[in-house]
Design an enzyme around this catalytic site. Structure first.
Site, PDB file in Angstrom:
ATOM      1  N   ARG A  87      46.438  16.484 -41.073  1.00 46.83           N
ATOM      2  CA  ARG A  87      46.765  15.768 -42.309  1.00 46.83           C
ATOM      3  C   ARG A  87      47.631  14.541 -42.064  1.00 46.83           C
ATOM      4  O   ARG A  87      47.397  13.486 -42.631  1.00 46.83           O
ATOM      5  CB  ARG A  87      47.481  16.749 -43.241  1.00 46.83           C
ATOM      6  CG  ARG A  87      47.703  16.231 -44.611  1.00 46.83           C
ATOM      7  CD  ARG A  87      47.933  17.374 -45.571  1.00 46.83           C
ATOM      8  NE  ARG A  87      48.396  16.868 -46.835  1.00 46.83           N
ATOM      9  CZ  ARG A  87      48.742  17.632 -47.843  1.00 46.83           C
ATOM     10  NH1 ARG A  87      48.673  18.945 -47.731  1.00 46.83           N
ATOM     11  NH2 ARG A  87      49.154  17.106 -48.971  1.00 46.83           N
ATOM     12  N   THR A 131      59.407  31.433 -17.162  1.00 49.85           N
ATOM     13  CA  THR A 131      60.483  30.439 -17.112  1.00 49.85           C
ATOM     14  C   THR A 131      61.797  31.126 -17.485  1.00 49.85           C
ATOM     15  O   THR A 131      61.811  32.017 -18.331  1.00 49.85           O
ATOM     16  CB  THR A 131      60.159  29.283 -18.075  1.00 49.85           C
ATOM     17  OG1 THR A 131      58.912  28.718 -17.676  1.00 49.85           O
ATOM     18  CG2 THR A 131      61.224  28.208 -18.049  1.00 49.85           C
ATOM     19  N   THR A 140      63.593  35.812 -32.871  1.00 52.30           N
ATOM     20  CA  THR A 140      64.278  35.942 -31.574  1.00 52.30           C
ATOM     21  C   THR A 140      65.187  34.745 -31.303  1.00 52.30           C
ATOM     22  O   THR A 140      65.968  34.770 -30.364  1.00 52.30           O
ATOM     23  CB  THR A 140      63.265  36.062 -30.415  1.00 52.30           C
ATOM     24  OG1 THR A 140      62.324  34.987 -30.528  1.00 52.30           O
ATOM     25  CG2 THR A 140      62.532  37.392 -30.469  1.00 52.30           C
ATOM     26  N   TYR A 161      49.759  39.524 -27.977  1.00 51.82           N
ATOM     27  CA  TYR A 161      50.278  38.250 -27.464  1.00 51.82           C
ATOM     28  C   TYR A 161      49.174  37.486 -26.736  1.00 51.82           C
ATOM     29  O   TYR A 161      48.895  36.329 -27.059  1.00 51.82           O
ATOM     30  CB  TYR A 161      51.443  38.550 -26.525  1.00 51.82           C
ATOM     31  CG  TYR A 161      52.136  37.345 -25.948  1.00 51.82           C
ATOM     32  CD1 TYR A 161      52.986  36.555 -26.722  1.00 51.82           C
ATOM     33  CD2 TYR A 161      51.970  36.997 -24.603  1.00 51.82           C
ATOM     34  CE1 TYR A 161      53.646  35.459 -26.180  1.00 51.82           C
ATOM     35  CE2 TYR A 161      52.625  35.904 -24.054  1.00 51.82           C
ATOM     36  CZ  TYR A 161      53.468  35.136 -24.839  1.00 51.82           C
ATOM     37  OH  TYR A 161      54.127  34.050 -24.289  1.00 51.82           O
ATOM     38  N   LYS A 191      49.481  37.243 -35.890  1.00 51.69           N
ATOM     39  CA  LYS A 191      49.491  36.328 -37.046  1.00 51.69           C
ATOM     40  C   LYS A 191      50.201  35.020 -36.687  1.00 51.69           C
ATOM     41  O   LYS A 191      49.765  33.941 -37.073  1.00 51.69           O
ATOM     42  CB  LYS A 191      50.251  36.973 -38.212  1.00 51.69           C
ATOM     43  CG  LYS A 191      49.440  37.900 -39.065  1.00 51.69           C
ATOM     44  CD  LYS A 191      50.325  38.287 -40.249  1.00 51.69           C
ATOM     45  CE  LYS A 191      49.648  39.183 -41.233  1.00 51.69           C
ATOM     46  NZ  LYS A 191      50.588  39.615 -42.295  1.00 51.69           N
ATOM     47  N   THR A 192      51.332  35.149 -35.991  1.00 45.89           N
ATOM     48  CA  THR A 192      52.101  33.940 -35.644  1.00 45.89           C
ATOM     49  C   THR A 192      51.266  32.991 -34.798  1.00 45.89           C
ATOM     50  O   THR A 192      51.228  31.783 -35.052  1.00 45.89           O
ATOM     51  CB  THR A 192      53.406  34.327 -34.904  1.00 45.89           C
ATOM     52  OG1 THR A 192      54.227  35.045 -35.821  1.00 45.89           O
ATOM     53  CG2 THR A 192      54.154  33.120 -34.396  1.00 45.89           C
ATOM     54  N   LEU A 230      55.987  26.004 -30.453  1.00 44.60           N
ATOM     55  CA  LEU A 230      56.550  27.028 -29.572  1.00 44.60           C
ATOM     56  C   LEU A 230      56.810  28.350 -30.295  1.00 44.60           C
ATOM     57  O   LEU A 230      57.193  29.332 -29.666  1.00 44.60           O
ATOM     58  CB  LEU A 230      57.881  26.551 -28.966  1.00 44.60           C
ATOM     59  CG  LEU A 230      57.836  25.734 -27.686  1.00 44.60           C
ATOM     60  CD1 LEU A 230      57.140  24.400 -27.903  1.00 44.60           C
ATOM     61  CD2 LEU A 230      59.241  25.486 -27.159  1.00 44.60           C
ATOM     62  N   LYS A 248      47.363  34.189 -28.186  1.00 38.32           N
ATOM     63  CA  LYS A 248      47.492  32.891 -27.508  1.00 38.32           C
ATOM     64  C   LYS A 248      46.126  32.346 -27.092  1.00 38.32           C
ATOM     65  O   LYS A 248      45.902  31.137 -27.080  1.00 38.32           O
ATOM     66  CB  LYS A 248      48.392  33.043 -26.277  1.00 38.32           C
ATOM     67  CG  LYS A 248      49.868  33.263 -26.603  1.00 38.32           C
ATOM     68  CD  LYS A 248      50.545  31.967 -27.013  1.00 38.32           C
ATOM     69  CE  LYS A 248      52.051  32.146 -27.152  1.00 38.32           C
ATOM     70  NZ  LYS A 248      52.742  30.903 -27.497  1.00 38.32           N
ATOM     71  N   TYR A 291      39.747  22.310 -33.393  1.00 36.02           N
ATOM     72  CA  TYR A 291      40.285  21.217 -34.221  1.00 36.02           C
ATOM     73  C   TYR A 291      40.108  19.871 -33.507  1.00 36.02           C
ATOM     74  O   TYR A 291      39.899  18.843 -34.149  1.00 36.02           O
ATOM     75  CB  TYR A 291      41.771  21.451 -34.547  1.00 36.02           C
ATOM     76  CG  TYR A 291      41.998  22.224 -35.826  1.00 36.02           C
ATOM     77  CD1 TYR A 291      41.889  23.614 -35.863  1.00 36.02           C
ATOM     78  CD2 TYR A 291      42.303  21.566 -37.025  1.00 36.02           C
ATOM     79  CE1 TYR A 291      42.087  24.324 -37.036  1.00 36.02           C
ATOM     80  CE2 TYR A 291      42.512  22.276 -38.201  1.00 36.02           C
ATOM     81  CZ  TYR A 291      42.402  23.650 -38.199  1.00 36.02           C
ATOM     82  OH  TYR A 291      42.603  24.350 -39.360  1.00 36.02           O
TER      83      TYR A 291
HETATM   84  P1  NAD Z   1      61.882  32.836 -27.614  1.00 37.41           P
HETATM   85  O1  NAD Z   1      61.535  34.185 -28.144  1.00 37.41           O
HETATM   86  O2  NAD Z   1      63.268  32.584 -27.139  1.00 37.41           O
HETATM   87  O3  NAD Z   1      61.517  31.709 -28.665  1.00 37.41           O
HETATM   88  C1  NAD Z   1      60.537  31.821 -29.653  1.00 37.41           C
HETATM   89  C2  NAD Z   1      61.083  31.214 -30.929  1.00 37.41           C
HETATM   90  O4  NAD Z   1      60.070  31.255 -31.951  1.00 37.41           O
HETATM   91  C3  NAD Z   1      62.285  31.981 -31.487  1.00 37.41           C
HETATM   92  O5  NAD Z   1      63.285  31.069 -31.857  1.00 37.41           O
HETATM   93  C4  NAD Z   1      61.718  32.722 -32.691  1.00 37.41           C
HETATM   94  O6  NAD Z   1      62.691  33.016 -33.663  1.00 37.41           O
HETATM   95  C5  NAD Z   1      60.652  31.756 -33.161  1.00 37.41           C
HETATM   96  N1  NAD Z   1      59.567  32.366 -33.943  1.00 37.41           N
HETATM   97  C6  NAD Z   1      58.867  33.491 -33.637  1.00 37.41           C
HETATM   98  N2  NAD Z   1      57.932  33.735 -34.586  1.00 37.41           N
HETATM   99  C7  NAD Z   1      58.039  32.719 -35.493  1.00 37.41           C
HETATM  100  C8  NAD Z   1      57.356  32.414 -36.696  1.00 37.41           C
HETATM  101  N3  NAD Z   1      56.373  33.190 -37.156  1.00 37.41           N
HETATM  102  N4  NAD Z   1      57.733  31.303 -37.389  1.00 37.41           N
HETATM  103  C9  NAD Z   1      58.743  30.515 -36.945  1.00 37.41           C
HETATM  104  N5  NAD Z   1      59.432  30.773 -35.816  1.00 37.41           N
HETATM  105  C10 NAD Z   1      59.076  31.859 -35.089  1.00 37.41           C
HETATM  106  O7  NAD Z   1      60.834  32.555 -26.420  1.00 37.41           O
HETATM  107  P2  NAD Z   1      60.702  31.314 -25.434  1.00 37.41           P
HETATM  108  O8  NAD Z   1      60.780  31.851 -24.060  1.00 37.41           O
HETATM  109  O9  NAD Z   1      61.587  30.214 -25.835  1.00 37.41           O
HETATM  110  O10 NAD Z   1      59.180  30.910 -25.679  1.00 37.41           O
HETATM  111  C11 NAD Z   1      58.824  29.790 -26.474  1.00 37.41           C
HETATM  112  C12 NAD Z   1      57.315  29.604 -26.426  1.00 37.41           C
HETATM  113  O11 NAD Z   1      56.876  29.391 -25.096  1.00 37.41           O
HETATM  114  C13 NAD Z   1      56.538  30.807 -26.968  1.00 37.41           C
HETATM  115  O12 NAD Z   1      55.435  30.338 -27.707  1.00 37.41           O
HETATM  116  C14 NAD Z   1      56.060  31.495 -25.708  1.00 37.41           C
HETATM  117  O13 NAD Z   1      54.866  32.187 -25.915  1.00 37.41           O
HETATM  118  C15 NAD Z   1      55.869  30.311 -24.753  1.00 37.41           C
HETATM  119  N6  NAD Z   1      55.993  30.767 -23.363  1.00 37.41           N
HETATM  120  C16 NAD Z   1      57.222  31.031 -22.824  1.00 37.41           C
HETATM  121  C17 NAD Z   1      57.309  31.495 -21.522  1.00 37.41           C
HETATM  122  C18 NAD Z   1      58.628  31.774 -20.858  1.00 37.41           C
HETATM  123  O14 NAD Z   1      58.623  32.232 -19.720  1.00 37.41           O
HETATM  124  N7  NAD Z   1      59.759  31.500 -21.455  1.00 37.41           N
HETATM  125  C19 NAD Z   1      56.135  31.708 -20.776  1.00 37.41           C
HETATM  126  C20 NAD Z   1      54.910  31.451 -21.380  1.00 37.41           C
HETATM  127  C21 NAD Z   1      54.848  30.965 -22.668  1.00 37.41           C
END
Ligand code: NAD
Ligand code: UDP
Length: 319
Positions: A112, A181, A43, A151, A97-98, A79, A155, A165
């Site tokens: 490490r 956000t 994404t 999701y 998985k992610t 993130l 999480k 850990y």
């Molecule tokens: P986003 O989708 O814009 O960003 C997620 C990024 O992670 C993307 O660049 C995507 O390509 C990358 N990604 C996904 N799977 C991956 C993988 N397996 N390996 C490497 N890269 C991978 O979303 P965001 O809003 O920027 O969210 C970022 C983080 O913050 C996420 O973990 C999300 O769960 C958390 N979060 C965001 C919000 C929000 O409102 N924006 C709220 C709660 C939690």
């Protein structure tokens, strides 16, 4: 933390080309750090970090955190994970998985190289909450077999791994639970409510309200959120969280739609669509802990933040 060879902290940001990740990389570079932006570009987009590319203290790596990687770093912000329901439900097995395998790999790396590691957790760990507003000691109400579970449970398991850990291997962990956000660099087709409403309003299309629009969310502007994340990363050792980060002002989706129509000057009409399964009815963070431990609270009023986001999308969709 910085080793003898380097005069800058080396900071890994997984998901660094995404919405939040790109703002975080930018802020960390501006503060004089060496930043490794790691992303599989599911994404995330190169355009989000294009303006940072000629900074010699930025390194970009295409990698999927489901696979291990070895890097010498001092801090890790984890993130990587699609955040929009549309995207995380596209390949739900991969989403889990992610969060799970990705966290194991990043925690193994932190162990490490003795790096401090921060997990971007989420208000979704509270599911469809029965406690309002949500405090960190509330255990949540998640449907384990629903369409959001890939999701939410991913999480939740990531949080479990972080704390195991910490207890088992003494890894220096930090966990923040991020509430909705928004801001510039959200993807126009991201599917989340703020970007959907703004893009629909700017294009003069109907604004799609799911359900009757009485469900609520509390929206935090991206700059405030990034400030909270960095404060948490640099908080005293042993303060692990989890800590809620979000803006306590709560709106229902009809109010949000009306605000977006007014601020864009759009003639769009409201169109009601079915409410997706397990869509939480109310969400509002209790941020007392963040105020007390991090001296943090958001400053951007929702109307002002929306105006900045509208400006961004106006330019973006005309490109
Ligand atoms: P986003 O989708 O814009 O960003 C997620 C990024 O992670 C993307 O660049 C995507 O390509 C990358 N990604 C996904 N799977 C991956 C993988 N397996 N390996 C490497 N890269 C991978 O979303 P965001 O809003 O920027 O969210 C970022 C983080 O913050 C996420 O973990 C999300 O769960 C958390 N979060 C965001 C919000 C929000 O409102 N924006 C709220 C709660 C939690
Ligand atoms: N929503 C909506 N119209 C849209 C997109 C979302 O009414 O076009 C609603 C959605 O049903 C939810 C709220 O807005 O109640 C927030 O959705 P989003 O996907 O932004 O985030 P989350 O549900 O993960 O908080």
């Amino acid at each position: 933390m910085a080793t003898y060879k380097y005069d800058r902290l080396r900071i890994l940001v997984t998901g660094g080309a995404g919405f939040l990740g790109s703002h975080l990389c930018e802020r960390l570079l501006n503060e004089g750090n060496y930043v490794i932006c790691l992303d599989n570009f599911f994404t995330g987009q190169k355009r989000n970090i294009l303006h940072l590319m000629d900074n010699r203290y930025l390194e970009v790596i295409r990698h999927d955190i489901v696979n291990p990687i070895l890097l010498e770093v001092d801090q890790i912000y984890n993130l990587a994970c699609p955040a929009s329901p549309v995207h995380y439900q596209f390949n739900p097995v991969k989403t889990t998985k992610t969060s799970v395998m990705g966290s194991i790999n990043m925690l193994g790396l932190a162990k490490r190289v003795k790096a401090r590691i921060l997990q971007a957790s989420t208000s979704e760990v509270y599911g469809d909450p029965t406690l309002h507003p949500q405090r960190e000691d509330y255990w949540g109400n998640v449907n384990t077999i629903g369409i959001r579970a890939c999701y939410d449970e991913g999480k939740r398991c990531a949080e479990t791994l972080f704390f195991d850990y910490y207890r088992q291997n003494n890894v220096d962990i930090k966990v923040v639970r991020i509430f909705n956000t928004y801001g510039p660099r959200m993807h126009p087709d991201d599917g989340r409510v703020v970007s959907n409403f703004i893009v629909q309003a700017l294009k003069g299309k109907n604004i799609t309200i799911f359900g009757d629009g009485t469900q609520t969310r509390s929206f935090c502007y991206v700059d405030d959120l990034i400030d909270g994340m960095i404060r948490m990363m640099n908080s005293v050792k042993g303060f692990t969280g989890p800590v809620n980060l979000g803006n306590p002002f709560e709106y229902n989706m009809r109010e949000l739609a009306e605000m977006v129509i007014r601020l864009t000057g759009s003639g769009s009409k409201l169109e009601y669509k079915p409410l997706p399964m397990d869509d939480p009815k109310r969400r509002q963070p209790d941020i007392s802990l963040a105020k007390e431990k991090l001296g943090w609270e958001p400053h951007m009023m929702v109307e002002e933040g929306l105006k900045k986001t509208i400006e961004y999308f106006r330019e973006r969709i005309n490109q």
